[in-house]
Scaffold this motif. Structure first.
Motif, PDB file in Angstrom:
ATOM      1  N   PHE A 169       0.834  -1.203   0.000  1.00 15.73           N
ATOM      2  CA  PHE A 169       0.000   0.000   0.000  1.00 15.73           C
ATOM      3  C   PHE A 169       0.869   1.254   0.000  1.00 15.73           C
ATOM      4  O   PHE A 169       0.652   2.166  -0.800  1.00 15.73           O
ATOM      5  CB  PHE A 169      -0.932  -0.003   1.212  1.00 15.73           C
ATOM      6  N   ALA A 170       1.878   1.269   0.874  1.00 15.35           N
ATOM      7  CA  ALA A 170       2.730   2.457   0.965  1.00 15.35           C
ATOM      8  C   ALA A 170       3.444   2.707  -0.361  1.00 15.35           C
ATOM      9  O   ALA A 170       3.515   3.846  -0.832  1.00 15.35           O
ATOM     10  CB  ALA A 170       3.744   2.283   2.089  1.00 15.35           C
ATOM     11  N   TYR A 171       3.936   1.627  -0.980  1.00 18.66           N
ATOM     12  CA  TYR A 171       4.662   1.798  -2.232  1.00 18.66           C
ATOM     13  C   TYR A 171       3.763   2.413  -3.295  1.00 18.66           C
ATOM     14  O   TYR A 171       4.135   3.381  -3.959  1.00 18.66           O
ATOM     15  CB  TYR A 171       5.217   0.453  -2.709  1.00 18.66           C
TER      16      TYR A 171
ATOM     17  N   PRO B 282       7.948  16.538  -6.922  1.00 18.27           N
ATOM     18  CA  PRO B 282       9.206  15.770  -6.953  1.00 18.27           C
ATOM     19  C   PRO B 282       9.714  15.420  -5.564  1.00 18.27           C
ATOM     20  O   PRO B 282      10.614  14.596  -5.425  1.00 18.27           O
ATOM     21  CB  PRO B 282      10.167  16.707  -7.687  1.00 18.27           C
ATOM     22  N   ILE B 283       9.112  16.044  -4.521  1.00 19.78           N
ATOM     23  CA  ILE B 283       9.530  15.708  -3.155  1.00 19.78           C
ATOM     24  C   ILE B 283       9.374  14.214  -2.904  1.00 19.78           C
ATOM     25  O   ILE B 283      10.135  13.611  -2.172  1.00 19.78           O
ATOM     26  CB  ILE B 283       8.676  16.487  -2.131  1.00 19.78           C
ATOM     27  N   PHE B 284       8.345  13.626  -3.553  1.00 19.27           N
ATOM     28  CA  PHE B 284       8.030  12.236  -3.263  1.00 19.27           C
ATOM     29  C   PHE B 284       8.910  11.244  -4.027  1.00 19.27           C
ATOM     30  O   PHE B 284       8.742  10.045  -3.876  1.00 19.27           O
ATOM     31  CB  PHE B 284       6.556  11.961  -3.547  1.00 19.27           C
ATOM     32  N   ASP B 285       9.813  11.752  -4.853  1.00 20.42           N
ATOM     33  CA  ASP B 285      10.676  10.850  -5.617  1.00 20.42           C
ATOM     34  C   ASP B 285      11.403   9.826  -4.756  1.00 20.42           C
ATOM     35  O   ASP B 285      11.309   8.628  -5.014  1.00 20.42           O
ATOM     36  CB  ASP B 285      11.688  11.663  -6.436  1.00 20.42           C
ATOM     37  N   PRO B 286      12.139  10.277  -3.725  1.00 20.38           N
ATOM     38  CA  PRO B 286      12.888   9.273  -2.946  1.00 20.38           C
ATOM     39  C   PRO B 286      11.991   8.293  -2.197  1.00 20.38           C
ATOM     40  O   PRO B 286      12.431   7.203  -1.866  1.00 20.38           O
ATOM     41  CB  PRO B 286      13.705  10.117  -1.973  1.00 20.38           C
ATOM     42  N   PHE B 287      10.720   8.684  -1.960  1.00 22.76           N
ATOM     43  CA  PHE B 287       9.848   7.807  -1.181  1.00 22.76           C
ATOM     44  C   PHE B 287       9.542   6.505  -1.902  1.00 22.76           C
ATOM     45  O   PHE B 287       9.216   5.517  -1.279  1.00 22.76           O
ATOM     46  CB  PHE B 287       8.533   8.513  -0.851  1.00 22.76           C
ATOM     47  N   THR B 288       9.626   6.523  -3.246  1.00 23.65           N
ATOM     48  CA  THR B 288       9.304   5.296  -3.968  1.00 23.65           C
ATOM     49  C   THR B 288      10.463   4.321  -3.979  1.00 23.65           C
ATOM     50  O   THR B 288      10.305   3.199  -4.414  1.00 23.65           O
ATOM     51  CB  THR B 288       8.913   5.599  -5.419  1.00 23.65           C
ATOM     52  N   SER B 289      11.647   4.755  -3.514  1.00 29.24           N
ATOM     53  CA  SER B 289      12.729   3.766  -3.440  1.00 29.24           C
ATOM     54  C   SER B 289      12.782   3.205  -2.028  1.00 29.24           C
ATOM     55  O   SER B 289      12.353   3.836  -1.062  1.00 29.24           O
ATOM     56  CB  SER B 289      14.059   4.382  -3.852  1.00 29.24           C
ATOM     57  N   ALA B 290      13.316   1.995  -1.955  1.00 31.53           N
ATOM     58  CA  ALA B 290      13.207   1.244  -0.714  1.00 31.53           C
ATOM     59  C   ALA B 290      13.878   1.944   0.465  1.00 31.53           C
ATOM     60  O   ALA B 290      13.355   1.922   1.575  1.00 31.53           O
ATOM     61  CB  ALA B 290      13.812  -0.144  -0.909  1.00 31.53           C
ATOM     62  N   TRP B 291      15.014   2.587   0.223  1.00 32.22           N
ATOM     63  CA  TRP B 291      15.797   3.079   1.369  1.00 32.22           C
ATOM     64  C   TRP B 291      15.015   4.062   2.220  1.00 32.22           C
ATOM     65  O   TRP B 291      15.242   4.155   3.421  1.00 32.22           O
ATOM     66  CB  TRP B 291      17.123   3.684   0.919  1.00 32.22           C
ATOM     67  N   LEU B 292      14.061   4.794   1.607  1.00 37.76           N
ATOM     68  CA  LEU B 292      13.266   5.709   2.410  1.00 37.76           C
ATOM     69  C   LEU B 292      11.844   5.195   2.615  1.00 37.76           C
ATOM     70  O   LEU B 292      11.356   5.145   3.742  1.00 37.76           O
ATOM     71  CB  LEU B 292      13.235   7.098   1.759  1.00 37.76           C
ATOM     72  N   GLY B 293      11.198   4.784   1.520  1.00 32.73           N
ATOM     73  CA  GLY B 293       9.798   4.373   1.618  1.00 32.73           C
ATOM     74  C   GLY B 293       9.594   3.207   2.563  1.00 32.73           C
ATOM     75  O   GLY B 293       8.751   3.263   3.465  1.00 32.73           O
ATOM     76  N   ALA B 294      10.400   2.148   2.371  1.00 30.16           N
ATOM     77  CA  ALA B 294      10.248   0.975   3.230  1.00 30.16           C
ATOM     78  C   ALA B 294      10.644   1.303   4.660  1.00 30.16           C
ATOM     79  O   ALA B 294      10.058   0.787   5.610  1.00 30.16           O
ATOM     80  CB  ALA B 294      11.112  -0.164   2.701  1.00 30.16           C
ATOM     81  N   LEU B 295      11.630   2.197   4.786  1.00 30.68           N
ATOM     82  CA  LEU B 295      12.070   2.572   6.129  1.00 30.68           C
ATOM     83  C   LEU B 295      10.931   3.225   6.900  1.00 30.68           C
ATOM     84  O   LEU B 295      10.730   2.967   8.092  1.00 30.68           O
ATOM     85  CB  LEU B 295      13.270   3.511   6.029  1.00 30.68           C
ATOM     86  N   ILE B 296      10.155   4.071   6.201  1.00 29.58           N
ATOM     87  CA  ILE B 296       9.046   4.749   6.865  1.00 29.58           C
ATOM     88  C   ILE B 296       8.010   3.742   7.335  1.00 29.58           C
ATOM     89  O   ILE B 296       7.528   3.805   8.469  1.00 29.58           O
ATOM     90  CB  ILE B 296       8.423   5.786   5.910  1.00 29.58           C
ATOM     91  N   VAL B 297       7.690   2.765   6.462  1.00 26.74           N
ATOM     92  CA  VAL B 297       6.715   1.746   6.854  1.00 26.74           C
ATOM     93  C   VAL B 297       7.222   0.968   8.065  1.00 26.74           C
ATOM     94  O   VAL B 297       6.496   0.764   9.044  1.00 26.74           O
ATOM     95  CB  VAL B 297       6.436   0.781   5.689  1.00 26.74           C
ATOM     96  N   LEU B 298       8.487   0.562   8.019  1.00 27.14           N
ATOM     97  CA  LEU B 298       9.040  -0.209   9.134  1.00 27.14           C
ATOM     98  C   LEU B 298       9.049   0.623  10.414  1.00 27.14           C
ATOM     99  O   LEU B 298       8.757   0.116  11.494  1.00 27.14           O
ATOM    100  CB  LEU B 298      10.466  -0.659   8.805  1.00 27.14           C
ATOM    101  N   PHE B 299       9.358   1.907  10.266  1.00 28.90           N
ATOM    102  CA  PHE B 299       9.384   2.807  11.417  1.00 28.90           C
ATOM    103  C   PHE B 299       8.002   2.872  12.068  1.00 28.90           C
ATOM    104  O   PHE B 299       7.855   2.686  13.281  1.00 28.90           O
ATOM    105  CB  PHE B 299       9.853   4.198  10.946  1.00 28.90           C
ATOM    106  N   LEU B 300       6.965   3.101  11.241  1.00 25.89           N
ATOM    107  CA  LEU B 300       5.613   3.197  11.787  1.00 25.89           C
ATOM    108  C   LEU B 300       5.185   1.863  12.388  1.00 25.89           C
ATOM    109  O   LEU B 300       4.574   1.812  13.461  1.00 25.89           O
ATOM    110  CB  LEU B 300       4.631   3.621  10.692  1.00 25.89           C
ATOM    111  N   ASN B 301       5.529   0.774  11.697  1.00 29.75           N
ATOM    112  CA  ASN B 301       5.132  -0.549  12.165  1.00 29.75           C
ATOM    113  C   ASN B 301       5.756  -0.880  13.509  1.00 29.75           C
ATOM    114  O   ASN B 301       5.060  -1.286  14.450  1.00 29.75           O
ATOM    115  CB  ASN B 301       5.553  -1.572  11.110  1.00 29.75           C
ATOM    116  N   THR B 302       7.057  -0.663  13.612  1.00 34.92           N
ATOM    117  CA  THR B 302       7.708  -0.995  14.885  1.00 34.92           C
ATOM    118  C   THR B 302       7.236  -0.044  15.980  1.00 34.92           C
ATOM    119  O   THR B 302       7.113  -0.443  17.142  1.00 34.92           O
ATOM    120  CB  THR B 302       9.241  -1.007  14.775  1.00 34.92           C
TER     121      THR B 302
END
Lengths: 294, 268
Positions: free
Chosen positions: B94-96, B107-127
């Motif tokens: 969903f986040a992706y 263009p701010i959201f560009d880095p969010f679609t790559s794993a290093w930031l986008g997945a990190l945010i999901v993991l951060f919220l999840n944990t």
């Protein structure tokens, strides 16, 4: 589905949506919801069986058997379970093919590992190369269920092993004093009493199992995740009567809500069940119920 | 090619340093060990950053759920329910796709679609949600006497929280929090299987293990290697958290210290 759906281009708003959500492919995603439920319905009891076998062998007085049981419980800890899922699906498939290969083609002299290929004779292939599509799908689903049962069996074994140890020792000693054999003590005293202690762990496991079902996608089953990706992707008018942009986000939002509802309902049902089971038990929760009633 | 050369070529492959092309043949043990180990960099990156940042947010969420303010309470409870009640796998997807939809807007959201930031945010919220629930439980079981004693000493507000409530909460929550940390590291293996693309085949440990299993049709080598790395990582986490646990309990008499008991949960 509906009679007004023959020309989707002329529709808009709700009518379009109603037609869109009832196309043949959408029916496939609704059926795949049942795949998830089916998986849960088959996996939960079989994982419990695996768990029971694991836990009782871990308690065995004969060391090699107890080592096997303990190793089974321990090995799933410390390693990500998704790795197990990916591993078991291939490993089980190869195991079955190898067994069939040994039985059906005893004259085969070459190794089944040839370089980077795994080769068995044609009649040992599973499913057979000329089998219809549904056999392939069912076999894939069967492998997935077996994988789930093995992995979750280890977790269930862990819970049941703990529950068996939680049964008060004097009860077992009393039974022995009455002259019961080991087997009788196990089946008549230990097993009936352990469930109350196991239930919190098992209900936790059930929630985890629900949340693990999307991993079916990784095992190659066409489940809801597969269909959500498939249906949500942008479609042009050339390939479909219902062109739309990239809607995958909305499909996954729907899945998210589906799982939230599912876990919520399970939570409520399990709480009710726990209330029923603790009724009259000599535990803190049972005592609290007695006091509340009095 | 000797093993040292392989390590030099592929040791940092997962972050884009060294040989570009993944091995095409051979697939020696050395190659598998090196590449899967190089993938562990990502698992550790996701795990450590999500855990460190999630810790503070989790404390905030726990305090929010325990607060008297109805709005804060509802908000925290819903946050915890949202992330604990749904599969992490679906959250990643969903986040992706959410970030992908937002991408054309700015263009701010560009880095969010790559794993290093986008997945990190999901993991951060999840944990944060999982540990928030753990901390909330611990907060509820802080002994009443401790707080009363603090009151008697004239502490209140921030100083009472900082000196009494928070350390006690941490002490009580620590064994469960250790398990959460272990599971967070295990959950990091999901990242590259859930939509987030592995750009230029720079993936995590499971990504490479899967790569080798696909290429060699032999799951019996790469997955045990992965298991080996993860067992090492788990032991490392346990000993590290054990040290912190010892420090948190250092004022207690020897036998009443809470023992680190590992009761592992499963996937989220």
């Amino acid at each position: 589905m509906f009679s007004f759906c023959f020309d989707p281009a002329s529709l808009d708003g709700l009518a379009w949506m109603a037609c869109y959500l009832t196309t043949g492919k959408h029916m496939a995603i609704y059926t795949s919801l049942f795949t998830v439920l089916l998986l849960l319905a088959i996996t939960a009891p079989s994982a419990l069986l695996f768990g029971f076998l694991g836990a009782s062998s871990a308690r065995s007085p004969f060391p090699p058997i107890s080592w096997i049981g303990k190793a089974y419980i321990a090995i799933v800890r410390g390693v990500p379970d998704i790795a197990f899922f990916l591993f078991f699906v291939i490993a089980l498939d190869q195991l079955f093919e190898w067994i069939r290969h040994e039985i059906k083609c005893p004259e085969w002299t070459e190794s089944i590992w040839q370089g980077n290929d795994f080769v068995v004779c044609d009649i040992a292939k599973l499913p057979l190369g000329n089998a219809p599509q549904w056999v392939h799908e069912t076999y894939g689903f069967f492998l997935a269920v077996l994988t789930f049962a093995i992995v979750f069996g280890a977790f269930a074994a862990n819970v049941l092993y703990g529950a068996m140890r939680a049964v008060p020792q004097p009860q077992l000693e009393t039974a022995e004093a009455y002259g019961m054999t080991r087997r009788q003590v196990f089946w008549r005293i230990l097993v009936p009493q352990m469930w109350v202690f196991a239930l919190p762990g098992l209900s936790n496991l059930w929630m985890v199992l629900i949340k693990a079902t999307p991993l079916l996608f990784l095992l190659g089953v066409e489940d809801i995740v597969y269909w959500a990706r498939e249906l949500g992707g942008a479609k042009t008018a050339r390939f479909t009567d219902y062109p739309h942009g990239d809607w995958r986000m909305w499909y996954f939002l729907a899945l998210l809500i589906f799982y939230l509802l599912f876990t919520r309902v399970s939570e409520i049902v399990l709480d009710k069940l726990m209330l029923k089971l603790t009724h009259g038990q000599a535990t803190l929760a049972g005592e609290a119920q007695r006091k509340a009633a009095a | 090619m000797s093993c040292w050369e392989t390590i030099a070529d592929y040791g940092l492959r997962s972050i884009g340093i060294g040989e570009r092309v993944l091995p095409r043949e051979g697939y020696t043990l050395c190659q598998q060990f090196t590449l899967i180990g190089s993938g562990m960099i990502w698992n550790i990156y996701f795990g450590v950053l999500a855990l460190c940042s999630g810790f503070f947010f989790a404390t905030a969420v726990a305090l929010g759920k325990a607060s008297k303010n109805k709005l804060l309470q509802k908000l925290s409870a819903w946050f915890i329910f949202l992330f604990r009640g749904s599969p992490l796998f679906i959250q990643f997807f969903f986040a992706y796709f959410l970030f992908l939809t937002l991408k054309p807007i700015s263009p701010i959201f560009d880095p969010f679609t790559s794993a290093w930031l986008g997945a990190l945010i999901v993991l951060f919220l999840n944990t944060a949600a999982y540990s928030g629930e753990i901390f909330y439980g611990a907060l509820q079981s802080v002994p009443k006497g401790d707080i009363e004693a603090a009151d008697a000493y004239g502490m209140s507000g921030w100083s009472r929280f900082k000196r009494i409530t928070w350390p006690t909460m941490l002490r009580l929550a620590w064994p469960a929090y250790t398990n959460e940390a272990i599971f967070l590291f295990h959950a990091t293996t999901l990242v590259y299987f859930s939509g987030f693309p592995a750009w230029q085949q720079r993936g995590d440990a499971l990504y490479y293990a899967n790569f080798f299993a696909d290429k060699t049709f032999n799951p019996f080598v790469p997955y045990p290697i992965l298991a080996f790395y993860f067992i090492l990582l788990t032991l490392l986490i346990i000993s590290l958290f054990g040290l912190i646990n010892r420090r948190l309990n250092r004022h207690l008499p020897q036998d009443s210290r809470s023992k680190m008991k590992l009761k592992l949960n499963v996937i989220r």
